[in-house]
Design an enzyme around this catalytic site. Structure first.
Site, PDB file in Angstrom:
ATOM      1  N   HIS A  75       0.833  -1.206   0.000  1.00  0.00           N
ATOM      2  CA  HIS A  75       0.000   0.000   0.000  1.00  0.00           C
ATOM      3  C   HIS A  75       0.870   1.259   0.000  1.00  0.00           C
ATOM      4  O   HIS A  75       0.598   2.223  -0.733  1.00  0.00           O
ATOM      5  CB  HIS A  75      -0.914  -0.024   1.227  1.00  0.00           C
ATOM      6  CG  HIS A  75      -1.828   1.134   1.347  1.00  0.00           C
ATOM      7  ND1 HIS A  75      -2.855   1.382   0.461  1.00  0.00           N
ATOM      8  CD2 HIS A  75      -1.881   2.129   2.272  1.00  0.00           C
ATOM      9  CE1 HIS A  75      -3.495   2.477   0.835  1.00  0.00           C
ATOM     10  NE2 HIS A  75      -2.919   2.951   1.920  1.00  0.00           N
ATOM     11  N   GLN A  77       3.946   1.543  -1.136  1.00  0.00           N
ATOM     12  CA  GLN A  77       4.585   1.663  -2.453  1.00  0.00           C
ATOM     13  C   GLN A  77       3.598   2.232  -3.464  1.00  0.00           C
ATOM     14  O   GLN A  77       3.968   3.032  -4.326  1.00  0.00           O
ATOM     15  CB  GLN A  77       5.092   0.296  -2.918  1.00  0.00           C
ATOM     16  CG  GLN A  77       6.311  -0.199  -2.160  1.00  0.00           C
ATOM     17  CD  GLN A  77       7.530   0.646  -2.464  1.00  0.00           C
ATOM     18  OE1 GLN A  77       8.021   1.388  -1.617  1.00  0.00           O
ATOM     19  NE2 GLN A  77       8.038   0.543  -3.659  1.00  0.00           N
ATOM     20  N   HIS A  79       1.156   4.286  -2.771  1.00  0.00           N
ATOM     21  CA  HIS A  79       1.077   5.721  -2.472  1.00  0.00           C
ATOM     22  C   HIS A  79       2.244   6.474  -3.121  1.00  0.00           C
ATOM     23  O   HIS A  79       2.054   7.545  -3.707  1.00  0.00           O
ATOM     24  CB  HIS A  79       1.111   5.966  -0.958  1.00  0.00           C
ATOM     25  CG  HIS A  79      -0.229   5.997  -0.329  1.00  0.00           C
ATOM     26  ND1 HIS A  79      -0.980   7.133  -0.221  1.00  0.00           N
ATOM     27  CD2 HIS A  79      -0.963   5.000   0.234  1.00  0.00           C
ATOM     28  CE1 HIS A  79      -2.113   6.857   0.380  1.00  0.00           C
ATOM     29  NE2 HIS A  79      -2.124   5.569   0.661  1.00  0.00           N
TER      30      HIS A  79
END
Length: 103
Positions: A75, A77, A79
């Site tokens: 998650h 990464q 973002h």
């Protein structure tokens, strides 16, 4: 640094960068191009922090350190990649808007 701490740092810096990118776009819409470009520079600083966290994590793994993959890290990464794409696209949008404004 623990995987969750890495993930939270990536989310923090990426979120900061994305917020600054969105602010830059709002400023460009109002034709405050110098301010918009300054906000993009601030976004770059946040992305650089995130990139350092990511690079350190990869270097540790390359040295043989253990790494555990977690949904939180995936998650984080996501973002980071989204913030980086937003940054690149916003620069193009601002440049186009500024060019249109000069005509």
């Amino acid at each position: 640094m623990e995987v969750n701490e890495i993930a939270f740092n990536l989310i923090l810096y990426s979120g900061n960068a994305r917020s600054k990118v969105m602010e830059a776009l709002k400023l460009a819409r109002l034709q405050f191009f110098d301010n918009a470009n300054e906000m993009l520079k601030e976004a770059d600083e946040e992305l650089e922090k995130a990139h350092k966290v990511q690079t350190n994590m990869m270097q540790e793994e390359a040295k043989g350190g253990s790494s555990s993959l977690s949904i939180l890290l995936v998650h984080a990464q996501d973002h980071l990649m989204t913030a980086m794409l937003a940054r690149d696209l916003s620069e193009e949008i601002i440049d186009l808007r500024q060019s249109d404004n000069k005509q």
